[in-house]
Scaffold this motif. Structure first.
Motif, PDB file in Angstrom:
ATOM      1  N   ALA A 298       0.843  -1.194   0.000  1.00  0.00           N
ATOM      2  CA  ALA A 298       0.000   0.000   0.000  1.00  0.00           C
ATOM      3  C   ALA A 298       0.873   1.237   0.000  1.00  0.00           C
ATOM      4  N   GLY A 299       0.321   2.345  -0.524  1.00  0.00           N
ATOM      5  CA  GLY A 299       1.057   3.599  -0.492  1.00  0.00           C
ATOM      6  C   GLY A 299       0.229   4.738  -1.029  1.00  0.00           C
ATOM      7  N   GLU A 300       0.682   5.954  -0.732  1.00  0.00           N
ATOM      8  CA  GLU A 300      -0.015   7.170  -1.151  1.00  0.00           C
ATOM      9  C   GLU A 300       0.919   8.037  -1.967  1.00  0.00           C
ATOM     10  N   SER A 301       0.390   8.660  -3.015  1.00  0.00           N
ATOM     11  CA  SER A 301       1.126   9.566  -3.887  1.00  0.00           C
ATOM     12  C   SER A 301       2.318   8.832  -4.504  1.00  0.00           C
ATOM     13  N   ALA A 302       3.569   9.264  -4.233  1.00  0.00           N
ATOM     14  CA  ALA A 302       4.700   8.521  -4.786  1.00  0.00           C
ATOM     15  C   ALA A 302       4.697   7.077  -4.298  1.00  0.00           C
ATOM     16  N   GLY A 303       4.218   6.858  -3.073  1.00  0.00           N
ATOM     17  CA  GLY A 303       4.077   5.484  -2.593  1.00  0.00           C
ATOM     18  C   GLY A 303       3.035   4.721  -3.377  1.00  0.00           C
ATOM     19  N   GLY A 304       1.923   5.387  -3.758  1.00  0.00           N
ATOM     20  CA  GLY A 304       0.924   4.749  -4.604  1.00  0.00           C
ATOM     21  C   GLY A 304       1.450   4.476  -5.999  1.00  0.00           C
ATOM     22  N   MET A 305       2.256   5.398  -6.542  1.00  0.00           N
ATOM     23  CA  MET A 305       2.909   5.143  -7.829  1.00  0.00           C
ATOM     24  C   MET A 305       3.781   3.901  -7.736  1.00  0.00           C
ATOM     25  N   SER A 306       4.465   3.755  -6.612  1.00  0.00           N
ATOM     26  CA  SER A 306       5.297   2.566  -6.413  1.00  0.00           C
ATOM     27  C   SER A 306       4.449   1.298  -6.425  1.00  0.00           C
ATOM     28  N   VAL A 307       3.265   1.356  -5.805  1.00  0.00           N
ATOM     29  CA  VAL A 307       2.383   0.182  -5.823  1.00  0.00           C
ATOM     30  C   VAL A 307       1.997  -0.167  -7.260  1.00  0.00           C
ATOM     31  N   CYS A 308       1.709   0.854  -8.083  1.00  0.00           N
ATOM     32  CA  CYS A 308       1.439   0.588  -9.503  1.00  0.00           C
ATOM     33  C   CYS A 308       2.604  -0.151 -10.138  1.00  0.00           C
ATOM     34  N   ASP A 309       3.825   0.276  -9.815  1.00  0.00           N
ATOM     35  CA  ASP A 309       5.004  -0.389 -10.367  1.00  0.00           C
ATOM     36  C   ASP A 309       5.087  -1.840  -9.914  1.00  0.00           C
ATOM     37  N   HIS A 310       4.822  -2.090  -8.636  1.00  0.00           N
ATOM     38  CA  HIS A 310       4.919  -3.463  -8.140  1.00  0.00           C
ATOM     39  C   HIS A 310       3.868  -4.371  -8.775  1.00  0.00           C
ATOM     40  N   LEU A 311       2.755  -3.807  -9.185  1.00  0.00           N
ATOM     41  CA  LEU A 311       1.747  -4.626  -9.859  1.00  0.00           C
ATOM     42  C   LEU A 311       2.232  -5.175 -11.185  1.00  0.00           C
ATOM     43  N   VAL A 312       3.243  -4.546 -11.778  1.00  0.00           N
ATOM     44  CA  VAL A 312       3.691  -4.966 -13.116  1.00  0.00           C
ATOM     45  C   VAL A 312       5.170  -5.316 -13.172  1.00  0.00           C
ATOM     46  N   ALA A 313       5.939  -5.044 -12.112  1.00  0.00           N
ATOM     47  CA  ALA A 313       7.383  -5.296 -12.131  1.00  0.00           C
ATOM     48  C   ALA A 313       7.672  -6.785 -11.970  1.00  0.00           C
ATOM     49  N   PRO A 314       8.521  -7.371 -12.830  1.00  0.00           N
ATOM     50  CA  PRO A 314       8.830  -8.804 -12.700  1.00  0.00           C
ATOM     51  C   PRO A 314       9.384  -9.181 -11.334  1.00  0.00           C
ATOM     52  N   GLY A 315      10.223  -8.325 -10.748  1.00  0.00           N
ATOM     53  CA  GLY A 315      10.843  -8.650  -9.469  1.00  0.00           C
ATOM     54  C   GLY A 315       9.915  -8.579  -8.281  1.00  0.00           C
ATOM     55  N   SER A 316       8.689  -8.085  -8.487  1.00  0.00           N
ATOM     56  CA  SER A 316       7.727  -7.999  -7.390  1.00  0.00           C
ATOM     57  C   SER A 316       6.719  -9.143  -7.398  1.00  0.00           C
ATOM     58  N   ALA A 317       6.768  -9.968  -8.416  1.00  0.00           N
ATOM     59  CA  ALA A 317       5.773 -11.037  -8.560  1.00  0.00           C
ATOM     60  C   ALA A 317       5.789 -11.960  -7.348  1.00  0.00           C
ATOM     61  N   GLY A 318       4.615 -12.221  -6.787  1.00  0.00           N
ATOM     62  CA  GLY A 318       4.463 -13.150  -5.683  1.00  0.00           C
ATOM     63  C   GLY A 318       4.780 -12.594  -4.318  1.00  0.00           C
ATOM     64  N   LEU A 319       5.179 -11.320  -4.224  1.00  0.00           N
ATOM     65  CA  LEU A 319       5.573 -10.760  -2.940  1.00  0.00           C
ATOM     66  C   LEU A 319       4.410 -10.148  -2.164  1.00  0.00           C
ATOM     67  N   PHE A 320       3.216 -10.097  -2.758  1.00  0.00           N
ATOM     68  CA  PHE A 320       2.046  -9.549  -2.071  1.00  0.00           C
ATOM     69  C   PHE A 320       0.796 -10.174  -2.659  1.00  0.00           C
ATOM     70  N   GLN A 321      -0.281 -10.107  -1.905  1.00  0.00           N
ATOM     71  CA  GLN A 321      -1.530 -10.743  -2.297  1.00  0.00           C
ATOM     72  C   GLN A 321      -2.670  -9.748  -2.493  1.00  0.00           C
ATOM     73  N   ALA A 322      -2.414  -8.460  -2.267  1.00  0.00           N
ATOM     74  CA  ALA A 322      -3.405  -7.411  -2.499  1.00  0.00           C
ATOM     75  C   ALA A 322      -2.654  -6.089  -2.564  1.00  0.00           C
TER      76      ALA A 322
END
Length: 526
Positions: A215-239
């Motif tokens: 979870a995150g807000e503003s730049a933190g929310g932008m980071s969450v968008c990145d984790h939704l599509v970044a290969p290195g983030s796959a499987g590290l969160f469930q929501a």
């Protein structure tokens, strides 16, 4: 205009009010620990603090100090320690932009890759986990701003807030620093390292590593968008929870590389053949000024770089193409996002937003579309240039970006959309002296989820909204579905359903896209 750099409620409070906040040996399975203030991890023992309704373990290193030869490299594992490490105070902030740091560089260090953990009281049950990524335009902020004891105590979840490298040391994309296409994004890699640390260690703190929400807000929310599509983030969160995030503001690799070459030359490392060693040898103070990649209006931003190994495709496009992680998503914006930035410019730089300035403001922000935006957002409809301009940027850069992402995500996964709509939300005193209302502006919803310190008190109705929001957020973290006792049911996004969060009674609405002129903005983008 540097509008993206004031991205949290507390940043505003600090800027305007100078507000600063400053388990024994493992028990047998199924038995409570001998000392709830001590937790044993694979790296060593940690002593935190225990209150009646929560525990806090602060300043925990999740990666090795990224200094010397590790500067501008992906994070490495944190070294273990002997004995019992004090975990009662947050670690230093990462290097900040000196131009907008309310603490003028104090309490910062390049050695800053730490996290804080809030837990409910000890029990045998493993609690779900929310990993919180702070805002600050990728140049300011820290995890310590967000005291999450309310979420831990009332919501019965574990909350982890993290620091990550910012500005130049976090995102410089000089081609000499790595293999082709594998530069920049060090701050994003830090976030991934923190998520891996949570996966590997959070059970020691009573957290469930199989129920992690990023979870995150503003730049933190932008980071969450990145984790939704970044290969290195796959499987590290469930929501995932995305709050007030202009996820379109990513930097393409060619632009980031050229800006980074120019930056390196400016700090005395002009030769690409020797730039990597030169940049790693510079004193940290030489790198405090951020490298800027992408312009939004008169402002420049740093941050994640697309077209790279870490982030091959920008998240908005990847989400539109159905290539995001298929996990439940909560996404939302605030009713009056941009008024905060207009207000700060008014107070700090004396801008008065006169009618003769309006065409230039729109041209700086919307380029060749400025005339169409001016016709759609006339001054007389809003009563002032400040409010007309704020409405246009709120709709074009926040509300309708989130609406489009919600619709794209909802094709493949459950999506819950909200709008924070308390237009009397507490603000620092100077913001209450402006000739225009700030309303439900950027970051003001954070006061309802976190104890940010120094905030004006909530009214009884606002306190009820705060409790409902804590319940909604924690239920989403726990079950993937937001719910809050007697508060209204929160439907999935479906055909455009939003939950409008209001102190006089939250309600479901399907008029969000129309209210924010999203058909107009969609037409401009095509």
């Amino acid at each position: 205009m540097h509008w993206m750099r004031a991205l949290t409620w507390l940043t505003v409070a600090v800027l305007l009010s100078a507000c600063v906040r400053g388990e024994g040996p493992t028990a047998p399975s199924g038995a409570p620990p001998a000392d709830p203030a001590v937790v044993h991890t694979a790296s060593g023992a940690l002593r935190g603090t225990v209150a009646a309704d929560h525990r806090l373990f602060a300043g925990i290193p999740y990666a090795a100090p990224p200094v010397g030869p590790l500067r501008f490299r992906p994070p490495e594992a944190a070294p273990a320690w002997q004995g019992e490490r004090q975990a009662t105070r947050s670690g230093p902030r990462c290097l900040q932009d000196p131009g907008s740091d309310p603490e003028f560089g104090r309490q910062t260090d390049e050695d800053c890759l730490t996290l804080d953990i809030w837990t409910p009281p000890v029990s045998d049950e493993k609690r779900p986990v929310m990993v919180w990524i702070h805002g600050g335009a990728f140049v300011n902020g820290s995890g310590a701003i967000y005291d999450a004891r309310w979420l831990a105590a009332r919501g019965d979840i574990v909350v982890v807030s993290i620091n990550y490298r910012l500005g130049t040391v976090g995102f410089l994309a000089h081609p000499a620093l790595g293999a082709p296409g594998d530069v920049g994004n060090y701050g994003l890699a830090d976030q991934q390292a923190a998520l891996r640390w949570v996966r590997d260690h959070i059970a020691d703190f009573g957290g469930d590593p199989h129920r992690v929400t990023v979870a995150g807000e503003s730049a933190g929310g932008m980071s969450v968008c990145d984790h939704l599509v970044a290969p290195g983030s796959a499987g590290l969160f469930q929501a995932a929870i995305i709050q007030s995030a202009p996820c379109q503001a990513q930097a393409p690799l060619p632009v980031a590389e050229q800006r980074s070459l120019d930056y390196a030359a400016g700090v005395g490392c002009p030769d690409p053949a020797t730039a990597a060693a030169c940049l790693r040898a510079l004193p940290a103070d030489k790198l405090r000024k951020p490298v800027w990649f992408v312009g939004i209006g008169a402002d420049d931003l740093t941050g994640p770089v697309t077209g790279t190994a870490a982030l091959p495709v920008d998240p908005v496009r990847a989400i539109a193409d159905g290539k995001a992680a298929r996990v439940p998503v909560m996404i939302g914006t605030n009713r009056d996002e941009f008024t905060l930035f207009v207000a700060l410019r008014y107070l700090q730089q004396g801008d008065r937003y006169t009618p003769d300035q309006y065409p230039g403001l729109l041209a700086d922000t919307f380029g060749p579309d400025a005339a169409q935006v001016a016709a759609r957002y006339p001054i007389d409809r809003y009563g002032s240039v400040a409010l007309a301009y704020s409405a246009a940027v709120t709709d074009g850069e926040f509300a309708c970006v989130a609406d489009r992402m919600a619709a794209d995500l909802a094709r493949d996964t459950p999506v819950y959309a909200y709008e924070f709509n308390d237009r009397q939300a507490p603000t620092p005193e100077p913001l209450r002296t402006l000739p225009f209302p700030v309303g439900a502006s950027h970051s003001l919803e954070l006061r309802y989820l976190f104890d940010v310190g120094g905030a004006p008190p909530l009214s009884p109705e606002q306190q009820t909204l705060s409790e409902a929001m804590i319940d909604y957020w924690s239920a989403f973290v726990t079950e993937g579905v937001p719910s809050a006792g007697d508060a209204p049911d929160w439907p999935q996004f479906g055909d455009g359903s939003y939950l409008s969060l209001q102190p006089d009674g939250s309600r479901v609405t399907t008029g969000f896209a129309e209210e924010h002129e999203c058909a107009f903005w969609s037409g401009l983008r095509h």
